[in-house]
Design an enzyme around this catalytic site. Structure first.
Site, short mmCIF file in Angstrom:
data_model
loop_
_atom_site.label_atom_id
_atom_site.label_comp_id
_atom_site.label_asym_id
_atom_site.label_seq_id
_atom_site.Cartn_x
_atom_site.Cartn_y
_atom_site.Cartn_z
N GLY A 78 50.13 82.65 134.43
CA GLY A 78 49.19 83.61 133.88
C GLY A 78 48.82 84.75 134.81
N GLN A 79 49.38 84.79 136.02
CA GLN A 79 49.06 85.91 136.89
C GLN A 79 49.45 87.22 136.21
OE1 GLN A 79 50.00 85.72 141.14
NE2 GLN A 79 50.57 83.60 140.84
#
Lengths: 201, 367
Positions: A78-79
């Site tokens: 999810g970065q």
């Protein structure tokens, strides 16, 4: 004759496979949710310590059997830099679980922007979306109405697909089973995204 | 095919607290004119530093596996796990940093990315001992969409200087470069400052010179006197000692002195068995000096400390200490030293002063 019996056996016991993406900002709890799901739905699964979960780069894969359906979870990193890869998985998926960190008020607008991009994609037309307000075990967390208010801009983009916002705590397991059972019902009845093709022979 | 090259700008040895700088170059090696030329795509690349801990099962009893549940998909090829396929357990890692995402390379094209990360100060030093190993690596992972992750590993060596953990980079800008002719940008200031401070502390700790004298005796009298000027040394230094044998009442025929490290498993982690207890202490000799010293009144020795050895340290599981180990061959008949002895000479073993008995070697504690 053997081939007929073998084919009949496979037909009777085969499970329809559905791919479910788990999306959301980093540290929202996607991998913890995946671990909790595997622990709750797979009897023999020996879960890992949830405190050992670190930042995901790449793809965590998990499989969960619910009734006649088999869910294959794809837990993506999810970065911010990795979010541009999410759409590469949209065409093959049957459902999306979007995880929100209910305790991170500062990043709520960032999460909404990422969610807006997800629901705006044509590749996800008609795909059911489960929104999980995670970390509800924390006392100071935002409530479901608060989160719905923050995400109200996106309601017009959801359109005709199934959508549910569910309070949950991936750490304690609260809300996990309900969310997954809802997702199973949605993907099973969605005629526009049939389960993955499997060869019976 | 895509070629990935990782280059450390100043070599693979670092001090804990320093920043590791690495340039990662990604190349599509096909020449632009190749008939089968096509562009190559990579989904992402990420880099991470980790320390892998491995313990000898015959010497170390680790906590039961129940308390350390398995890593998530330890053999997964779709998620970036820098310690995938490695023995032991990962005890320390930095957060993964994304180098690039969605990269496309035309034939003959190259792209470079820089990675920078501060090495954590709370970890152990690199160490390959008999009982335990601490191994640091920088791992770069790359993945194409729908393909397994490929890992490129760069071994590192990390040195830990005791006492630096408590030091913080001063917030004020009053830190001036040590040389007026050097101009440093802000990014380099912290690093050079830390290395400078470490150098100063090492200099202060290792330059305290005061003569320590030790009497050497066996059961029948004095053999001689051992003198040493320092008890704290740096890697690469020589341990210099002197022996005065002239005033002894017992004649010494031969002596040897070894520079050793002692690796000891902490009591709560020692492996215990009913029979055949495996040793929880092991010694490694790094240098040795042997001399025949009949009629010698005064002599000295110099033992180099190897640059590749590990300074003394202590963790929850293992400790490493440095020491000098002496062996003396003495004569029973002082008056008949010119004749071969009727009996075998009796070797008397005596352990000399341990290095850094007030703490680990290279410690910065004041005397």
């Amino acid at each position: 004759m053997y081939t007929l019996l073998s084919g009949l056996y496979k037909y009777m016991f085969q499970k329809d496979e559905y791919c479910i993406l788990i999306l959301g900002l980093d540290n929202a709890g996607k991998t913890t949710f995946l671990e909790q799901s595997k622990t709750r739905f797979n009897k023999n699964y020996k879960g890992m310590s949830l405190s050992k979960i670190t930042t995901t780069v790449g793809l965590n894969i998990g499989t969960v059997d619910v009734g006649k359906a088999r869910l294959m979870f794809w837990d993506l990193g999810g970065q911010e830099e990795l979010q541009s890869l999410w759409d590469k998985y949209y065409a093959e998926c049957h459902g999306v679980i979007y995880v929100i960190d209910s305790t991170d008020e500062e990043r709520l607008s960032e999460s909404k922007e990422a969610f807006e991009k997800v629901v705006s994609s044509e590749a996800l037309d008609g795909v059911p979306i489960l929104v999980l307000a995670n970390k509800q075990d924390v006392e100071t967390c935002l409530s479901i109405p608060d989160i719905k208010t923050a995400f109200s801009d996106c309601t017009c983009k959801i359109g005709r697909r199934d959508c549910l916002t569910q309070a949950c705590s991936a750490l304690t397991g609260k809300g996990v089973r309900e969310g997954i059972e809802w997702m199973v019902k949605c993907v099973v009845r969605n005629v526009h995204r049939p389960p993955r093709q499997r060869d019976i022979t | 095919m895509i070629e990935v090259v990782a280059e450390l700008s100043r070599g693979p040895v670092f001090l804990a607290g320093e920043a590791l700088e690495c340039v990662v170059t990604v190349t599509n090696p096909l020449p632009p004119t190749a008939t089968s030329a096509s562009s190559e795509a990579l989904a992402w690349a990420s880099a991470q530093i980790h320390c892998q801990f491995h313990a000898s099962e015959s010497r170390v009893a680790l906590p039961p596996p129940d308390s350390s549940q398995p890593d998530v998909q330890p053999d997964s090829q779709t998620v970036f796990l820098p310690h995938r396929g490695e023995r032991g357990q990962c005890i320390l890692s930095t957060p993964p940093k994304i180098l690039f995402c969605d990269l496309r390379l035309d034939p003959g094209e190259s792209k470079s990315y820089s990675y920078s990360e501060v090495l954590p100060t709370e970890g152990p030093p690199s160490f390959r001992g008999q009982s335990v190993k601490y191994v640091y690596k920088l791992t770069i992972g790359c993945q194409r969409v729908n393909s397994p992750i490929t890992l490129l590993r760069v071994p590192l060596r990390v040195l830990v200087l005791t006492g630096l953990q408590d030091v913080h980079f001063p917030q004020d800008e009053a830190v001036a470069p040590s040389s007026p002719f050097l101009e440093e940008d802000d990014s380099g200031k912290k690093d050079s400052w830390l290395a400078e401070l470490a150098g100063e502390r090492l200099m202060a700790a290792t330059s305290c010179r005061s003569l320590h004298l030790y009497n050497i005796s066996d059961g029948r009298g004095k053999v001689g006197t051992f003198g040493i000027f320092k008890s704290v040394y740096r890697l690469g230094e020589d341990v210099v000692g002197t022996l005065n044998l002239g005033e002894g009442t017992v004649a010494c025929l031969q002596f040897s002195v070894s520079l050793q490290t002692e690796e000891r498993v902490q009591p709560e982690y020692q492996r215990r068995r009913g029979t055949g207890v495996a040793p929880s202490v092991s010694h490694v000799t790094h240098a040795r000096h042997q001399e025949s010293c009949l009629h010698t009144t005064r002599t000295s020795f110099s033992l180099p400390i190897p640059l590749c050895s590990t300074p003394g340290f202590c963790t929850a599981i293992v400790s490493l200490k440095w020491r000098l180990h002496f062996e003396f061959v003495t004569s029973r008949e002082p008056g008949l030293v010119l004749l071969p002895p009727l009996e075998q000479p009796e070797p008397a073993t005596w352990t000399g002063p341990e290095q850094g008995s007030r703490g680990s070697a290279f410690c910065t504690r004041e005397n």
